[in-house]
Write a protein that holds these residues in place. Structure first.
Motif, mmCIF file in Angstrom:
data_model
loop_
_atom_site.group_PDB
_atom_site.id
_atom_site.type_symbol
_atom_site.label_atom_id
_atom_site.label_comp_id
_atom_site.label_asym_id
_atom_site.label_seq_id
_atom_site.Cartn_x
_atom_site.Cartn_y
_atom_site.Cartn_z
ATOM 1 N N ARG A 1 -7.655 5.488 3.702
ATOM 2 C CA ARG A 1 -8.405 6.156 4.767
ATOM 3 C C ARG A 1 -8.235 5.381 6.067
ATOM 4 O O ARG A 1 -8.570 4.196 6.129
ATOM 5 C CB ARG A 1 -9.874 6.249 4.385
ATOM 6 N N VAL A 2 -7.720 6.050 7.081
ATOM 7 C CA VAL A 2 -7.367 5.381 8.328
ATOM 8 C C VAL A 2 -7.962 6.133 9.512
ATOM 9 O O VAL A 2 -7.836 7.358 9.614
ATOM 10 C CB VAL A 2 -5.830 5.301 8.496
ATOM 11 N N ASP B 1 0.828 -1.206 0.000
ATOM 12 C CA ASP B 1 0.000 0.000 0.000
ATOM 13 C C ASP B 1 0.865 1.260 0.000
ATOM 14 O O ASP B 1 1.545 1.565 0.976
ATOM 15 C CB ASP B 1 -0.888 -0.018 1.238
ATOM 16 N N THR B 2 0.868 1.986 -1.127
ATOM 17 C CA THR B 2 1.703 3.185 -1.248
ATOM 18 C C THR B 2 0.884 4.456 -1.418
ATOM 19 O O THR B 2 1.441 5.526 -1.661
ATOM 20 C CB THR B 2 2.658 3.051 -2.455
ATOM 21 N N ALA B 3 -0.426 4.376 -1.297
ATOM 22 C CA ALA B 3 -1.278 5.550 -1.482
ATOM 23 C C ALA B 3 -1.061 6.553 -0.348
ATOM 24 O O ALA B 3 -0.697 6.174 0.763
ATOM 25 C CB ALA B 3 -2.740 5.132 -1.527
ATOM 26 N N LYS C 1 3.350 1.860 10.801
ATOM 27 C CA LYS C 1 4.130 1.059 9.852
ATOM 28 C C LYS C 1 3.267 0.001 9.176
ATOM 29 O O LYS C 1 3.414 -0.273 7.984
ATOM 30 C CB LYS C 1 5.310 0.409 10.573
ATOM 31 N N ASP C 2 2.350 -0.598 9.953
ATOM 32 C CA ASP C 2 1.520 -1.660 9.393
ATOM 33 C C ASP C 2 0.538 -1.149 8.348
ATOM 34 O O ASP C 2 0.112 -1.908 7.474
ATOM 35 C CB ASP C 2 0.755 -2.379 10.511
ATOM 36 N N VAL C 3 0.173 0.116 8.422
ATOM 37 C CA VAL C 3 -0.705 0.686 7.391
ATOM 38 C C VAL C 3 -0.052 0.556 6.025
ATOM 39 O O VAL C 3 -0.715 0.257 5.021
ATOM 40 C CB VAL C 3 -1.001 2.169 7.705
ATOM 41 N N ARG C 4 1.265 0.760 5.966
ATOM 42 C CA ARG C 4 1.998 0.734 4.701
ATOM 43 C C ARG C 4 2.356 -0.672 4.236
ATOM 44 O O ARG C 4 2.792 -0.847 3.107
ATOM 45 C CB ARG C 4 3.296 1.544 4.864
#
Length: 340
Positions: free
Chosen positions: A190-191, A91-93, A294-297
């Motif tokens: 979106r987080v 995920d790089t957005a 970090k886990d989002v990415r």
């Protein structure tokens, strides 16, 4: 037969709750991010496409499993394997982040930790297009800081949080946070970062059944970092290890609603494909925020078009073809509206 009647009755109650759903009172909305384009590509939870952000971690905290391809994954929707597409790059957005912090009840005891969030949020905002907004809540949510990329603006507001009342309207706040995020560019990740206790106290506008439906229709990733008034909970780390996630994937709608009542912070994270952790001291809190960022990415983006787009709550299971012994964190459920 009796069980079917109970499920039918529960489904009827859900429909009644959704039909009578109240809207949150209007609160100052955040401004759209600069550069918003109406023709941005959308990945939404619809009958045409379901987004399943998926984190694959090595056993025993050994890091992330990288380099997996479409042929390495199997996704089941209500037990039926689906034809999937996997974005091979992680995920790089850019990120649209809403940080929702409890100010009510005993939330003020955590203000010192929250005041140090500013620099930690930089990990979420590594892309220069990414921005964050701050929401505080007690009996109702309030917008503290509009979307910004400035650590200085965020830090200044975090240093001046206001103790709230005796409420902790987590259901209302998650609903509000999802609305704020869905107003942002459709090509953004979106987080919602929720920092609160586990149980709702005083939500007036959002019932558990309504939130099950709303999270199930959304592509918002919820990361929950919780503290607990219970000494038993504070005595040990209860980081989600995947086992409870599997139980919830095969649960009925009734069980999902009950899980929201028991621990809304955890169940929302599980439904959306996010993670749930707890903290006690300052170092544990900071480590939890950094892990979440970090886990989002590090998530693979899996999409599929449901082979059976039946209305209601669907359960998802993600696994790898080869058994790496890995922990897989992926969304557990999604929701299809009748007539969608």
């Amino acid at each position: 037969m009796i069980r079917l009647k109970k499920l039918g009755f529960a489904a009827g109650l859900l429909c009644a709750a959704l039909a009578q759903a109240q809207q949150l009172p209007p609160i100052e909305p955040p401004k759209p991010m600069p550069g918003t384009r109406s023709d941005s590509p959308a990945i939404r939870v619809t009958t045409n496409e379901v987004l399943v952000p998926t984190l694959v971690e090595k056993p025993h905290g050994g890091g992330i499993v990288y380099g997996l391809k479409q042929s390495d994954f199997v996704v089941e929707d209500n037990g039926v394997p689906q034809k999937i597409h996997v974005q091979e790059e992680l995920d790089t957005a850019p990120v649209a982040l809403v940080v929702a912090m409890e100010e009510g009840r005993a939330g003020w005891l955590e203000f010192q930790k929250l005041g140090k969030l500013g620099p930690l949020l930089d990990t979420f905002l590594s892309d220069p297009r990414s921005q964050a907004a701050l929401v505080g809540f007690s009996s109702k949510p309030r917008l503290i800081q509009d979307y910004t990329h400035s650590e200085e603006e965020l830090a200044a507001k975090l240093q001046n949080l206001e103790p709230g009342d005796g409420g902790a309207a987590i259901l209302d706040t998650i609903s509000y946070g999802v609305d704020l995020l869905e107003d942002q560019p459709k090509n953004y990740r979106r987080v919602l970062l929720l920092i609160s206790e586990e149980r709702d106290h005083g939500s007036k506008h959002t019932k558990p059944a309504q939130l099950v439906s709303k999270i199930g229709r959304s592509d918002v990733l919820v990361l929950s970092i919780a503290y607990s008034p219970s000494k038993a909970e504070l005595a040990h780390d209860i980081k989600d290890n995947g086992e409870d996630r599997m139980l919830n994937m095969v649960s009925t709608l009734v069980m999902a609603v009950q899980a929201f009542k028991k621990n809304v912070a955890k169940q929302t994270a599980i439904m959306s494909g996010g993670e749930y952790t707890t903290f006690t001291g300052d170092r544990r809190f900071e480590a939890r925020v950094m892990e979440a960022a970090k886990d989002v990415r590090n998530r693979y983006l899996i999409t599929f078009s449901p082979s059976d787009p039946a209305p209601g709550l669907h359960t998802i299971r993600v696994r790898t073809v080869e058994d790496y012994g890995a922990k897989i964190v992926a969304r557990a459920n999604y929701w299809i509206q009748p007539g969608q």
